[in-house]
Design a protein around this motif. Structure first.
Motif, short mmCIF file in Angstrom:
data_model
loop_
_atom_site.label_atom_id
_atom_site.label_comp_id
_atom_site.label_asym_id
_atom_site.label_seq_id
_atom_site.Cartn_x
_atom_site.Cartn_y
_atom_site.Cartn_z
N ILE A 9 0.85 -1.19 0.00
CA ILE A 9 0.00 0.00 0.00
C ILE A 9 0.88 1.24 0.00
O ILE A 9 1.72 1.41 0.89
CB ILE A 9 -0.93 0.02 1.23
N PRO A 10 0.76 2.11 -0.99
CA PRO A 10 1.57 3.32 -1.03
C PRO A 10 1.20 4.29 0.06
O PRO A 10 0.09 4.25 0.60
CB PRO A 10 1.27 3.90 -2.43
N ALA A 11 2.13 5.17 0.39
CA ALA A 11 1.89 6.16 1.44
C ALA A 11 0.84 7.17 0.99
O ALA A 11 0.60 7.38 -0.20
CB ALA A 11 3.20 6.88 1.78
N VAL A 12 0.21 7.79 1.98
CA VAL A 12 -0.83 8.76 1.70
C VAL A 12 -0.52 10.07 2.42
O VAL A 12 0.00 10.07 3.54
CB VAL A 12 -2.22 8.22 2.14
N ASN A 13 -0.80 11.19 1.77
CA ASN A 13 -0.68 12.51 2.39
C ASN A 13 -2.01 12.87 3.05
O ASN A 13 -3.07 12.43 2.61
CB ASN A 13 -0.35 13.58 1.34
N ILE A 14 -1.96 13.67 4.09
CA ILE A 14 -3.17 14.20 4.72
C ILE A 14 -3.03 15.72 4.81
O ILE A 14 -2.06 16.23 5.39
CB ILE A 14 -3.41 13.62 6.12
N VAL A 15 -3.98 16.42 4.20
CA VAL A 15 -4.00 17.88 4.23
C VAL A 15 -5.15 18.31 5.12
O VAL A 15 -6.31 17.98 4.85
CB VAL A 15 -4.16 18.47 2.81
N ALA A 16 -4.83 19.05 6.17
CA ALA A 16 -5.87 19.51 7.11
C ALA A 16 -5.43 20.82 7.73
O ALA A 16 -4.23 21.06 7.92
CB ALA A 16 -6.13 18.47 8.20
N SER A 17 -6.39 21.66 8.06
CA SER A 17 -6.08 22.90 8.75
C SER A 17 -5.85 22.61 10.24
O SER A 17 -6.19 21.53 10.74
CB SER A 17 -7.22 23.91 8.58
N GLU A 18 -5.29 23.58 10.93
CA GLU A 18 -5.06 23.40 12.36
C GLU A 18 -6.36 23.19 13.11
O GLU A 18 -6.44 22.45 14.10
CB GLU A 18 -4.33 24.63 12.92
N ALA A 19 -7.45 23.81 12.61
CA ALA A 19 -8.76 23.66 13.25
C ALA A 19 -9.26 22.22 13.19
O ALA A 19 -10.08 21.81 14.01
CB ALA A 19 -9.77 24.60 12.61
N ASP A 20 -8.78 21.45 12.22
CA ASP A 20 -9.21 20.06 12.04
C ASP A 20 -8.14 19.08 12.49
O ASP A 20 -8.08 17.95 12.02
CB ASP A 20 -9.59 19.81 10.58
N ARG A 21 -7.30 19.51 13.43
CA ARG A 21 -6.20 18.68 13.88
C ARG A 21 -6.68 17.35 14.45
O ARG A 21 -6.09 16.30 14.18
CB ARG A 21 -5.39 19.44 14.95
#
Length: 734
Positions: A9-21
């Motif tokens: 399984i390849p790695a995945v990025n996660i993009v989230a704002s600080e509010a959604d930490r």
């Protein structure tokens, strides 16, 4: 379900704002525990984008999203996204995975499925959709069904594999097309296909559960904390009763090797919403309509063979079944006590008195699509797509020509209809022939509509894919709640709650007063076509193509504040007797116990945000804690150590300020900064096997099919209180 085991399984990025930490942390922990590495250097081939109103105003979030624009994007929405929001094009044209705070297990599993989806399935989906569109346009012609049995089976396999893939959702009519094609071609199916065929779309398969539970519990044993709860296969979270049953069987049938882990698995399932059971699981006809008694203890149904049946929701069995006539389409409405009902069968309407049994038939010019019983005036109101009939025992009269969007009986006992006449939308009293409220709303601006039980509130889905709601006088306001492309259900439940659904993934409940999404119900089967509720607003019945899925909903909503003086914890540390508990900013809790002059200290991860409130039970065997991220956790204390047994997320997401135990048995109590009081399920004394099995027994369905309980011994069935569903009784002549 596709098997992802032993696949790189390849790695995945996660993009989230600080509010959604907190959401990012839950996703990272869950996906990592499922074997999906999280990229730390933006090198992932796929990117999970956490989308919220706060993120949309965060410049750094937009910069991160731009960096990953050339990867495969899986958007995850947190809360409601107003249609007027400036959503980046990189995520605006993609089906969104909805984050359900009350069911983080299911949410993380759906994200995992979306990341691991087989892209070739979309070509199959497009082909099936085109064929289904043609079938629908030709009046559901049997000549346009899939003619090859093997291809029909392949289509069913596609739906079964895609049912938990949020990016491959299909419209309801495509599911009907595949289901009907398979039904027609099923003469050659084998015993295995009887277990894994069309009903496999709706029912979790025992064999798969039996295999997966071993893998699941072995993963859970690695970490005795709540972060490990994200390791379930995607379909497990939809039927927690089945996984709890399997784990309880391990305990009761002497599986010593998995005893500790089985206890953890059960405890992980108990905080989740469970179905009460299912009706009509072993019948010769599909249920088409239903009415629920005032307190949800009984349900009256009408099926595709024009049979009325009265059901006991505690045992999921039918008291009796009576035939009204010859027809394959029927509608129904009954009084709250189910003593009186009106039903339509083709173009005939029946007034029914249930005890003693008596019916009166009235012929109508055409076949109604809905019916409502005006108990105040003793008449029925039957509607087609363009006409309304007022029906008494002596005959009928027609009321004008309208486009009828919704028809229902109010809590006062009279009937209201939501109708459209060109650009005019109105609520009318059809029996009195007068307009209650009206407004100008161009036809193109909305699609489906619903009326509330008060006869004044209304909801419609707008052309911009969100729900509009009006408490009175059709003065609509935008809720900000997005809806699927195809809306199969829109209904207003008692208490101002709105139920809505697309073709799959259950029915979501929106609180119109707070704007909060309270949770998802009716997930036991793949597709829901309608929902009806008890007058008290607790029990709801969801109808799919064959059965009735029963759920309780009262505990999804905020409750009234407790009485003054209620013992509650409001600080991050507390000592009661020989038990001392403290929480830190990382979400970890330290429990120190003293016995016989010796001190013992244990640390457990209880939440993903700073601990804000702690309460210890009077007997010192349990701890409940709240966090700044709106999480509530319960810890069970025993001589063997500390076990985290409950992890729940407040729908408002606000910091928890007070925690404790509710007066209602089996319920915790939590207050948040948003001013709401919540009562999530507790798992008291879950360190004790007898108590844990008792928790499972209290929530088991009234009955199960043979293949669902065939692996249980007679002693285990008795201990869990499960029994075999009885065949629906033959219909007596009406």
């Amino acid at each position: 379900m596709p098997d992802h085991k032993d696949v790189e399984i390849p790695a995945v990025n996660i993009v989230a704002s600080e509010a959604d930490r907190s959401v990012r942390n839950l996703l990272a922990n869950g996906l990592s525990n499922m074997g999906m590495p999280i990229a730390t250097d933006a090198s992932g081939a796929s990117t999970v984008v956490v989308l919220s109103t706060e993120a949309l105003t965060d410049p750094e979030w937009r910069r991160q999203l731009q960096r990953h624009a050339d990867t495969r994007i899986v958007p995850v929405t947190v809360g409601t996204i107003p249609s007027s929001s400036d959503v980046p094009s990189a995520v605006g044209d993609i089906n969104w995975v909805v984050w359900e705070p009350e069911n983080t297990l299911g949410s993380r599993s759906r994200v995992f499925s979306a990341l691991r989806s087989d892209l070739s399935r979309y070509q199959t989906a497009r082909s099936l959709t085109a064929e289904a569109n043609a079938w629908l346009a030709e009046g559901r012609s049997p000549h346009l069904l899939i003619s090859d049995r093997r291809r029909a089976q392949s289509a069913v396999d596609h739906l079964r594999d895609a049912v938990h893939d949020p990016l491959a959702a299909l419209p309801q009519h495509v599911l009907e097309f595949v289901t009907e094609s398979y039904r027609v071609r099923r003469k050659d199916r084998t015993k295995q296909l009887r277990k894994w065929g069309v009903r496999g779309l709706a029912t979790v398969v025992v064999v798969a559960l039996t295999v997966s539970v071993v893998a699941t519990v072995r993963v859970l044993v690695k970490n005795n904390n709540l972060a490990s709860q994200g390791n379930y296969p995607t379909f497990i979270s939809e039927r927690p009763d089945r996984l709890a049953m399997l784990s309880a069987a391990n305990l009761l049938q002497g599986d010593v090797a998995n005893e500790t882990v089985a206890r953890q698995v059960i405890a992980a399932q108990l905080p989740l919403p469970w179905s009460m059971g299912a009706l009509n699981v072993d019948s010769d006809a599909n249920v088409l309509d239903a009415s629920v008694s005032e307190h949800g203890d009984r349900v009256l149904t009408v099926d595709a063979r024009a049979n009325l049946a009265l059901w006991d929701t505690r045992t999921d069995t039918a008291f009796w079944r009576r035939n009204l006539g010859d027809g394959n389409y029927a509608t129904l409405d009954a009084s709250p006590d189910l003593a009186r009902a009106v039903a339509t069968v083709r173009s005939d309407l029946y007034f029914v008195h249930l005890n003693p049994w008596h019916i009166k038939r009235v012929g109508l010019p055409t076949e109604p699509t809905s019916v409502a019983y005006d108990l105040t005036r003793g008449v029925a109101v039957a509607a087609t797509d363009s006409a309304i009939y007022i029906v008494s025992a002596d005959g009928f009269r027609q009321l004008g020509k309208y486009t009828i969007l919704a028809l229902r009986r109010t809590t006062a006992g009279d009937v209201r209809a939501l109708v459209r006449d060109g650009g005019q939308l109105a609520i009318i009293d059809p029996v009195a022939g007068k307009t209650i409220a009206s407004t100008q709303l161009p036809e193109w601006r909305f699609e489906v509509g619903a009326l509330g039980p008060d006869g004044r509130s209304a909801a419609v889905t707008a052309a911009d894919r969100q729900i509009l709601f009006a408490t009175d006088n059709l003065a609509f306001t935008r809720t900000g709640q997005a809806v699927p492309d195809v809306v199969s259900i829109l209904a207003i439940l008692p208490g101002g709650r709105i139920a809505f659904a697309g073709g799959q993934f259950g029915v979501r409940i929106l609180d119109s007063r707070t704007g909060l999404t309270l949770g998802t119900v009716c997930r036991s089967f793949g597709v829901n076509q309608s929902i009806v509720a008890a007058a008290d607003g607790d029990v709801v019945a969801c109808l799919n193509y064959a059965t009735v899925d029963l759920w309780r909903t009262a505990h999804l909503s905020p409750v009234l504040p407790p009485a003054a003086g209620k013992p509650l914890g409001s600080s991050a540390s507390l000592t009661v007797g020989e038990v001392s508990v403290s929480g830190d900013v990382t979400g970890r809790i330290t429990v120190t116990t003293s016995a016989h002059g010796q001190s013992r200290q244990t640390k457990v991860l209880a939440a993903h945000g700073p601990i804000t409130a702690i309460m210890i039970s009077p007997d010192g065997r349990s701890v409940v804690a709240g966090s700044a991220d709106g999480e509530v956790a319960q810890l069970s204390l025993s001589s063997d150590g500390v076990m985290a047994v409950v992890n729940w997320q407040a729908p408002d997401g606000a910091p928890v300020t007070q925690v404790g135990w509710a007066d209602e048995p089996g319920r915790l109590l939590a207050h948040t900064e948003a001013g709401n009081w919540w009562t999530p399920s507790s798992c008291d004394h879950c360190d004790d096997t007898t108590q844990l099995v008792a928790h499972v027994r209290a929530r088991m369905w009234g009955c199960y099919t043979e293949n669902q309980i065939e692996f249980l011994t007679d002693e285990t069935k008795k201990a869990l209180g499960v029994s075999l569903c009885q065949h629906v009784p033959d219909a007596e002549a009406g």
